[in-house]
Design a protein around this motif. Structure first.
Motif, PDB file in Angstrom:
ATOM      1  N   LYS A  50       0.828  -1.207   0.000  1.00  0.00           N
ATOM      2  CA  LYS A  50       0.000   0.000   0.000  1.00  0.00           C
ATOM      3  C   LYS A  50       0.860   1.254   0.000  1.00  0.00           C
ATOM      4  CE  LYS A  50      -3.909   2.183   2.351  1.00  0.00           C
ATOM      5  NZ  LYS A  50      -4.856   2.089   3.483  1.00  0.00           N
ATOM      6  N   LEU A  51       1.973   1.223   0.725  1.00  0.00           N
ATOM      7  CA  LEU A  51       2.857   2.385   0.751  1.00  0.00           C
ATOM      8  C   LEU A  51       3.473   2.631  -0.622  1.00  0.00           C
ATOM      9  CD1 LEU A  51       4.253   4.642   2.277  1.00  0.00           C
ATOM     10  CD2 LEU A  51       6.028   3.021   2.939  1.00  0.00           C
ATOM     11  N   ALA A  52       3.836   1.557  -1.331  1.00  0.00           N
ATOM     12  CA  ALA A  52       4.401   1.715  -2.674  1.00  0.00           C
ATOM     13  C   ALA A  52       3.392   2.379  -3.602  1.00  0.00           C
ATOM     14  CB  ALA A  52       4.814   0.351  -3.226  1.00  0.00           C
ATOM     15  N   LEU A  53       2.121   1.966  -3.526  1.00  0.00           N
ATOM     16  CA  LEU A  53       1.084   2.576  -4.352  1.00  0.00           C
ATOM     17  C   LEU A  53       0.844   4.023  -3.926  1.00  0.00           C
ATOM     18  CD1 LEU A  53      -1.060   2.381  -6.549  1.00  0.00           C
ATOM     19  CD2 LEU A  53      -2.631   1.426  -4.846  1.00  0.00           C
ATOM     20  N   THR A  54       0.890   4.280  -2.634  1.00  0.00           N
ATOM     21  CA  THR A  54       0.714   5.640  -2.124  1.00  0.00           C
ATOM     22  C   THR A  54       1.770   6.577  -2.701  1.00  0.00           C
ATOM     23  OG1 THR A  54      -0.232   4.818  -0.047  1.00  0.00           O
ATOM     24  CG2 THR A  54       0.634   7.058  -0.032  1.00  0.00           C
ATOM     25  N   VAL A  55       3.020   6.136  -2.707  1.00  0.00           N
ATOM     26  CA  VAL A  55       4.114   6.961  -3.226  1.00  0.00           C
ATOM     27  C   VAL A  55       3.945   7.198  -4.725  1.00  0.00           C
ATOM     28  CG1 VAL A  55       6.606   7.041  -3.617  1.00  0.00           C
ATOM     29  CG2 VAL A  55       5.709   6.258  -1.414  1.00  0.00           C
ATOM     30  N   LEU A  56       3.530   6.177  -5.455  1.00  0.00           N
ATOM     31  CA  LEU A  56       3.294   6.333  -6.894  1.00  0.00           C
ATOM     32  C   LEU A  56       2.232   7.394  -7.157  1.00  0.00           C
ATOM     33  CD1 LEU A  56       3.552   5.457  -9.881  1.00  0.00           C
ATOM     34  CD2 LEU A  56       1.879   3.653  -9.390  1.00  0.00           C
ATOM     35  N   LEU A  57       1.118   7.336  -6.428  1.00  0.00           N
ATOM     36  CA  LEU A  57       0.017   8.271  -6.651  1.00  0.00           C
ATOM     37  C   LEU A  57       0.350   9.676  -6.151  1.00  0.00           C
ATOM     38  CD1 LEU A  57      -3.063   6.034  -5.754  1.00  0.00           C
ATOM     39  CD2 LEU A  57      -2.023   6.464  -7.991  1.00  0.00           C
ATOM     40  N   ALA A  58       1.319   9.775  -5.241  1.00  0.00           N
ATOM     41  CA  ALA A  58       1.745  11.083  -4.742  1.00  0.00           C
ATOM     42  C   ALA A  58       2.885  11.669  -5.573  1.00  0.00           C
ATOM     43  CB  ALA A  58       2.172  10.969  -3.280  1.00  0.00           C
ATOM     44  N   GLN A  59       3.228  10.998  -6.681  1.00  0.00           N
ATOM     45  CA  GLN A  59       4.291  11.431  -7.585  1.00  0.00           C
ATOM     46  C   GLN A  59       5.649  11.487  -6.870  1.00  0.00           C
ATOM     47  OE1 GLN A  59       2.109  15.069  -9.146  1.00  0.00           O
ATOM     48  NE2 GLN A  59       2.836  14.230 -11.083  1.00  0.00           N
ATOM     49  N   GLY A  60       5.895  10.485  -6.053  1.00  0.00           N
ATOM     50  CA  GLY A  60       7.160  10.415  -5.343  1.00  0.00           C
ATOM     51  C   GLY A  60       7.997   9.242  -5.806  1.00  0.00           C
ATOM     52  N   VAL A  70      14.400 -10.454   1.149  1.00  0.00           N
ATOM     53  CA  VAL A  70      13.117 -10.219   1.805  1.00  0.00           C
ATOM     54  C   VAL A  70      12.072  -9.621   0.857  1.00  0.00           C
ATOM     55  CG1 VAL A  70      14.091 -10.015   4.112  1.00  0.00           C
ATOM     56  CG2 VAL A  70      13.942  -7.976   2.666  1.00  0.00           C
ATOM     57  N   GLY A  71      12.420  -9.483  -0.428  1.00  0.00           N
ATOM     58  CA  GLY A  71      11.409  -9.093  -1.416  1.00  0.00           C
ATOM     59  C   GLY A  71      11.454  -7.656  -1.869  1.00  0.00           C
ATOM     60  N   LYS A  72      12.582  -6.980  -1.723  1.00  0.00           N
ATOM     61  CA  LYS A  72      12.655  -5.576  -2.154  1.00  0.00           C
ATOM     62  C   LYS A  72      12.457  -5.449  -3.659  1.00  0.00           C
ATOM     63  CE  LYS A  72      16.844  -4.863  -0.617  1.00  0.00           C
ATOM     64  NZ  LYS A  72      17.154  -6.225  -0.180  1.00  0.00           N
ATOM     65  N   THR A  73      13.275  -6.142  -4.421  1.00  0.00           N
ATOM     66  CA  THR A  73      13.177  -6.073  -5.879  1.00  0.00           C
ATOM     67  C   THR A  73      11.876  -6.691  -6.364  1.00  0.00           C
ATOM     68  OG1 THR A  73      15.587  -6.224  -6.022  1.00  0.00           O
ATOM     69  CG2 THR A  73      14.350  -6.618  -8.039  1.00  0.00           C
ATOM     70  N   MET A  74      11.406  -7.720  -5.691  1.00  0.00           N
ATOM     71  CA  MET A  74      10.156  -8.372  -6.082  1.00  0.00           C
ATOM     72  C   MET A  74       8.981  -7.408  -5.958  1.00  0.00           C
ATOM     73  SD  MET A  74       8.946 -11.179  -7.296  1.00  0.00           S
ATOM     74  CE  MET A  74      10.133 -12.474  -6.916  1.00  0.00           C
ATOM     75  N   LEU A  75       8.958  -6.597  -4.891  1.00  0.00           N
ATOM     76  CA  LEU A  75       7.887  -5.604  -4.731  1.00  0.00           C
ATOM     77  C   LEU A  75       7.916  -4.600  -5.873  1.00  0.00           C
ATOM     78  CD1 LEU A  75       5.624  -4.164  -3.226  1.00  0.00           C
ATOM     79  CD2 LEU A  75       7.367  -3.048  -1.804  1.00  0.00           C
ATOM     80  N   ALA A  76       9.104  -4.135  -6.223  1.00  0.00           N
ATOM     81  CA  ALA A  76       9.233  -3.170  -7.313  1.00  0.00           C
ATOM     82  C   ALA A  76       8.757  -3.768  -8.636  1.00  0.00           C
ATOM     83  CB  ALA A  76      10.685  -2.703  -7.425  1.00  0.00           C
ATOM     84  N   LYS A  77       9.176  -4.994  -8.917  1.00  0.00           N
ATOM     85  CA  LYS A  77       8.773  -5.654 -10.166  1.00  0.00           C
ATOM     86  C   LYS A  77       7.279  -5.902 -10.209  1.00  0.00           C
ATOM     87  CE  LYS A  77      13.087  -8.152 -11.199  1.00  0.00           C
ATOM     88  NZ  LYS A  77      13.686  -9.510 -11.346  1.00  0.00           N
ATOM     89  N   THR A  78       6.698  -6.282  -9.075  1.00  0.00           N
ATOM     90  CA  THR A  78       5.274  -6.600  -9.048  1.00  0.00           C
ATOM     91  C   THR A  78       4.424  -5.360  -9.278  1.00  0.00           C
ATOM     92  OG1 THR A  78       5.768  -8.361  -7.460  1.00  0.00           O
ATOM     93  CG2 THR A  78       3.476  -7.751  -7.721  1.00  0.00           C
ATOM     94  N   LEU A  79       4.793  -4.254  -8.637  1.00  0.00           N
ATOM     95  CA  LEU A  79       4.064  -3.007  -8.868  1.00  0.00           C
ATOM     96  C   LEU A  79       4.141  -2.617 -10.334  1.00  0.00           C
ATOM     97  CD1 LEU A  79       2.575  -0.464  -7.917  1.00  0.00           C
ATOM     98  CD2 LEU A  79       4.797   0.544  -7.370  1.00  0.00           C
ATOM     99  N   ALA A  80       5.315  -2.768 -10.925  1.00  0.00           N
ATOM    100  CA  ALA A  80       5.487  -2.427 -12.335  1.00  0.00           C
ATOM    101  C   ALA A  80       4.627  -3.314 -13.231  1.00  0.00           C
ATOM    102  CB  ALA A  80       6.953  -2.548 -12.724  1.00  0.00           C
ATOM    103  N   ARG A  81       4.528  -4.608 -12.900  1.00  0.00           N
ATOM    104  CA  ARG A  81       3.739  -5.530 -13.722  1.00  0.00           C
ATOM    105  C   ARG A  81       2.240  -5.305 -13.583  1.00  0.00           C
ATOM    106  NH1 ARG A  81       5.642 -11.447 -15.350  1.00  0.00           N
ATOM    107  NH2 ARG A  81       7.819 -11.024 -15.836  1.00  0.00           N
ATOM    108  N   ALA A  82       1.817  -4.775 -12.440  1.00  0.00           N
ATOM    109  CA  ALA A  82       0.390  -4.543 -12.220  1.00  0.00           C
ATOM    110  C   ALA A  82      -0.119  -3.346 -13.002  1.00  0.00           C
ATOM    111  CB  ALA A  82       0.115  -4.359 -10.728  1.00  0.00           C
ATOM    112  N   ILE A  83       0.805  -2.599 -13.612  1.00  0.00           N
ATOM    113  CA  ILE A  83       0.441  -1.425 -14.404  1.00  0.00           C
ATOM    114  C   ILE A  83       0.956  -1.619 -15.821  1.00  0.00           C
ATOM    115  CG2 ILE A  83       0.695   1.070 -14.607  1.00  0.00           C
ATOM    116  CD1 ILE A  83       1.364   1.055 -11.580  1.00  0.00           C
ATOM    117  N   VAL A 166      10.817   6.275  -9.504  1.00  0.00           N
ATOM    118  CA  VAL A 166      12.023   5.492  -9.271  1.00  0.00           C
ATOM    119  C   VAL A 166      11.811   4.675  -8.000  1.00  0.00           C
ATOM    120  CG1 VAL A 166      14.478   5.554  -8.715  1.00  0.00           C
ATOM    121  CG2 VAL A 166      13.540   7.130 -10.421  1.00  0.00           C
ATOM    122  N   ILE A 167      12.021   3.360  -8.119  1.00  0.00           N
ATOM    123  CA  ILE A 167      11.993   2.482  -6.948  1.00  0.00           C
ATOM    124  C   ILE A 167      13.395   1.904  -6.805  1.00  0.00           C
ATOM    125  CG2 ILE A 167      10.883   0.522  -5.824  1.00  0.00           C
ATOM    126  CD1 ILE A 167       8.529   0.847  -7.691  1.00  0.00           C
ATOM    127  N   ALA A 168      14.097   2.331  -5.784  1.00  0.00           N
ATOM    128  CA  ALA A 168      15.486   1.913  -5.592  1.00  0.00           C
ATOM    129  C   ALA A 168      15.597   0.989  -4.382  1.00  0.00           C
ATOM    130  CB  ALA A 168      16.392   3.123  -5.409  1.00  0.00           C
TER     131      ALA A 168
END
Length: 340
Positions: A50-60, A70-83, A166-168
């Motif tokens: 939810k925080l990742a989506l929040t940052v995307l919608l806030a243009q951050g 622990v899934g850092k890169t996986m979270l970034a990839k998954t958000l990208a694939r969902a769009i 950017v998701i780093a």
């Protein structure tokens, strides 16, 4: 922190969408769909999703900081694939050049002129893996991109795609051969989170469902870049009352005056917190911000922007912990009037 009752007056109909934003039903449909797709992969990480989506919608931009696996890169990839939008991934290494990130002008024999070859940053979502492994010069190549959404090469500026995020990721434990992000670079990230280990049930679920195929194969895009742009417009239209703005400023001043904090939150940090709070309110299906929206997002947005003094570090204090303690003592406005 106690949960006070807030009173709103003259709130406009949340089903309407003036100025180009989405109606409430469509906004909820897209946001729920994106989160559902992310949760297919990220077992037990609903808050981080939810925080990742929040940052995307806030243009951050988002900084994921934790140990490997622990899934850092996986979270970034998954958000990208969902769009359904353009995505690029940059593996940061010590020999990575700034031109690999931003692009370079190359002389063309055919046209007898220089042609610009865009770098990996020209995408809607840019995944920067292990950003602290690149040199400071390469890291700084992202500064203009993240702040102004453009790239300047040989005196000419090129706009980046919108939306742009950017998701780093970085590993804070293994520091050998790394280049810690300077304050100016960290300040470009709207929020920083640590993934943490999943709980036992989530880990068992992961072992059962992820052993045969990659869970990313199950993720499908549920929103387009145009949909996200409309959702961002909806977030921009969320109303912030004078009382909430005063609450925000009081929080910032408290970090600057705190005895254990050497460097408090900057005005830019408060602006980023305001934008994140508006996105939090929109995801809660409200067209106005409550103080609870500010407090809910304050630690991820401010913790990497404040610097503790040596006594606080020696006492085992953390930035997030101090922000939480400040919020607990901060007077909360009991009345927030929404826009008419």
């Amino acid at each position: 922190m106690s949960q006070p009752q807030f009173h709103t007056e003259q709130s406009r109909d949340v089903g309407k969408a003036p100025g180009g934003g989405l109606p409430a039903e469509q906004f909820e449909q897209f946001s729920t769909g994106i989160l559902n797709e992310i949760n297919i992969v990220m077992d037990g990480k609903a808050e981080a999703s939810k925080l990742a989506l929040t940052v995307l919608l806030a243009q951050g931009h988002l900084l994921l900081e934790d140990v490997p696996g622990v899934g850092k890169t996986m979270l970034a990839k998954t958000l990208a694939r969902a769009i359904d939008c353009s995505v690029s991934r940059i593996q940061f290494t010590p020999d990575l050049l700034p031109s690999d990130v931003t692009g370079v002008s190359i002389f063309s024999q055919a046209s007898h002129d220089f042609e610009f070859r865009p770098g990996a940053v020209f995408a809607n979502i840019v995944i920067g893996d292990e950003i602290n492994r690149a040199s400071a010069k390469t890291q700084s190549a992202l500064l203009e991109c993240m702040e102004e959404h453009q790239v300047t090469v040989d005196g000419k500026s090129y706009p980046l795609a919108e939306p742009f995020m950017v998701i780093a990721t970085q590993n804070p434990i293994e520091m050998e051969g790394t280049y810690p992000l300077p304050e100016a670079q960290r300040d470009r990230f709207m929020a920083r989170i640590s993934m943490g280990y999943p709980d036992a049930n989530a880990e068992i679920e992961m072992l059962e469902t992820h052993q045969s195929i990659s869970p990313l194969q199950q993720v499908r895009p549920v929103a387009s870049a145009a949909n996200i742009a409309a959702m961002i417009k909806t977030v921009q239209e969320v109303y912030v009352s004078a009382a909430v703005k005063e609450y925000l400023v009081s929080l910032g001043q408290s970090t600057r005056e705190h005895a254990q904090i050497r460097l408090g939150a900057s005005p830019r940090a408060l602006l980023q917190l305001l934008r994140a709070a508006k996105a939090t309110a929109a995801l809660a299906q409200r067209d106005f911000v409550l103080p609870d929206d500010v407090s809910a997002i304050a630690a991820p947005v401010l913790s990497h922007r404040i610097i503790l003094d040596r006594r606080a570090i020696g006492a085992g204090e953390t930035s997030a912990g101090l922000i939480t303690s400040i919020l607990a003592k901060l007077p909360v406005p009991q009345h927030t009037a929404a826009r008419g």
